[in-house]
Motif scaffolding. Sequence first.
Motif, short mmCIF file in Angstrom:
data_model
loop_
_atom_site.label_atom_id
_atom_site.label_comp_id
_atom_site.label_asym_id
_atom_site.label_seq_id
_atom_site.Cartn_x
_atom_site.Cartn_y
_atom_site.Cartn_z
N ILE A 39 22.44 93.31 -8.57
CA ILE A 39 23.03 93.89 -7.35
C ILE A 39 23.14 92.88 -6.20
N MET A 40 22.73 91.63 -6.48
CA MET A 40 22.72 90.63 -5.40
C MET A 40 24.06 89.89 -5.31
N PRO A 41 24.66 89.83 -4.10
CA PRO A 41 25.91 89.09 -3.98
C PRO A 41 25.70 87.58 -4.20
N ILE A 42 26.74 86.93 -4.72
CA ILE A 42 26.64 85.51 -5.08
C ILE A 42 26.25 84.64 -3.88
N TYR A 43 26.84 84.95 -2.70
CA TYR A 43 26.59 84.07 -1.55
C TYR A 43 25.10 84.01 -1.17
N LEU A 44 24.35 85.06 -1.53
CA LEU A 44 22.91 85.07 -1.21
C LEU A 44 22.15 83.98 -1.99
N TYR A 45 22.67 83.62 -3.16
CA TYR A 45 22.03 82.54 -3.93
C TYR A 45 22.08 81.24 -3.12
N TYR A 46 23.23 81.01 -2.47
CA TYR A 46 23.39 79.80 -1.66
C TYR A 46 22.47 79.86 -0.43
N VAL A 47 22.40 81.05 0.18
CA VAL A 47 21.53 81.22 1.35
C VAL A 47 20.08 80.89 0.97
N PHE A 48 19.62 81.47 -0.14
CA PHE A 48 18.25 81.21 -0.59
C PHE A 48 18.04 79.73 -0.90
N GLY A 49 19.09 79.12 -1.47
CA GLY A 49 19.02 77.69 -1.81
C GLY A 49 18.79 76.84 -0.57
N ILE A 50 19.55 77.12 0.49
CA ILE A 50 19.43 76.33 1.74
C ILE A 50 18.07 76.57 2.39
N VAL A 51 17.69 77.85 2.46
CA VAL A 51 16.40 78.21 3.06
C VAL A 51 15.26 77.53 2.32
N TYR A 77 6.51 79.65 5.80
CA TYR A 77 7.96 79.85 5.75
C TYR A 77 8.49 79.45 4.37
N TYR A 78 8.01 78.28 3.87
CA TYR A 78 8.44 77.80 2.56
C TYR A 78 8.04 78.79 1.46
N PHE A 79 6.78 79.21 1.48
CA PHE A 79 6.27 80.09 0.43
C PHE A 79 7.01 81.43 0.44
N SER A 80 7.23 81.98 1.65
CA SER A 80 7.90 83.28 1.71
C SER A 80 9.36 83.18 1.24
N SER A 81 10.06 82.10 1.65
CA SER A 81 11.46 81.98 1.23
C SER A 81 11.56 81.73 -0.28
N TRP A 82 10.64 80.92 -0.79
CA TRP A 82 10.62 80.63 -2.23
C TRP A 82 10.40 81.93 -3.02
N GLN A 83 9.40 82.70 -2.62
CA GLN A 83 9.07 83.92 -3.33
C GLN A 83 10.14 85.00 -3.16
N LEU A 84 10.70 85.08 -1.95
CA LEU A 84 11.76 86.06 -1.69
C LEU A 84 12.97 85.77 -2.58
N GLY A 85 13.33 84.48 -2.65
CA GLY A 85 14.43 84.06 -3.51
C GLY A 85 14.14 84.37 -4.97
N TRP A 86 12.92 84.09 -5.37
CA TRP A 86 12.51 84.33 -6.76
C TRP A 86 12.59 85.82 -7.10
N ILE A 87 12.01 86.65 -6.22
CA ILE A 87 11.99 88.10 -6.46
C ILE A 87 13.42 88.64 -6.50
N ALA A 88 14.23 88.19 -5.55
CA ALA A 88 15.62 88.68 -5.47
C ALA A 88 16.42 88.30 -6.70
N THR A 89 16.30 87.03 -7.12
CA THR A 89 17.11 86.58 -8.26
C THR A 89 16.57 87.10 -9.59
N LYS A 90 15.25 87.29 -9.66
CA LYS A 90 14.68 87.75 -10.94
C LYS A 90 14.84 89.25 -11.15
N TYR A 91 14.61 90.01 -10.10
CA TYR A 91 14.57 91.47 -10.28
C TYR A 91 15.83 92.20 -9.80
#
Lengths: 69, 163
Positions: B46-58, B28-42
């Motif tokens: 197009i990513m809404p700001i609130y998703l940064y907070y969601v990824f942060g909490i996850v 769970y940790y690895f997938s959320s970390w990588q998902l957040g990384w991929i979303a914010t890097k690539y």
Amino acid sequence: MSDSVGNNLKIWRAKFDLTQAQLALKAGVSRKTINTLERGVYTPSVELALKLAALFETSVEEVFFLKTD
Amino acid sequence: MNDNELNTVDDLDKLEQQRRSTLSLFIYYFSSWQLGWIATKYFSTIMPIYLYYVFGIVLLLGTLGSIWHLTNIAKITKLIKKNPEFKKVINDERECSLKNKAMAYGFTASIATSAVFLAILALIEAFSYLDTVLITANLVAHVTLVVTILIAAIAYSIMEQQE
């Protein structure tokens, strides 16, 4: 109809008054491996089967056998 | 066989059980970390700001679970250092067989992911009016690597639980 490997490991372990942990330690495998063997979930390698039979001072056929489902 | 040895076997067994049960937290940790990384890097444009907070909490929750998992691994390593003969026990033939099967699943997933990307790129090329291509070589490599690791880890976890 398919063949699978059955075993009398639990009976032999009881004969020698060994716990799963004790047998695992003697055979050099984890307790879970002994547990999965007894439940017929895992089929051992020839090496492990021979090692277990040797621990029980018997032939491998006495511990492991082929069963037809 | 003395009582001390058996207590150590029990300790090892308990630690192994804990390691198995916390593996899902690590996944769970690895997938959320990588998902957040991929979303914010690539996909940051197009990513809404609130998703940064969601990824942060996850990610924060996942980190706690992951620390628990790594603590168990550290304890197992410590126990093996004290009793080197347990190295063979912990990596016995059943464990090696499970790892090999999990690696095979990971390898299959890696081929499938590469094929999916190839198909997507072929489609993009066919519809060449889509100029803004978001799929870069970095993204393909990153996603393929993550999918491979995740599928192998998930397959291992499921096979362990089934036994």
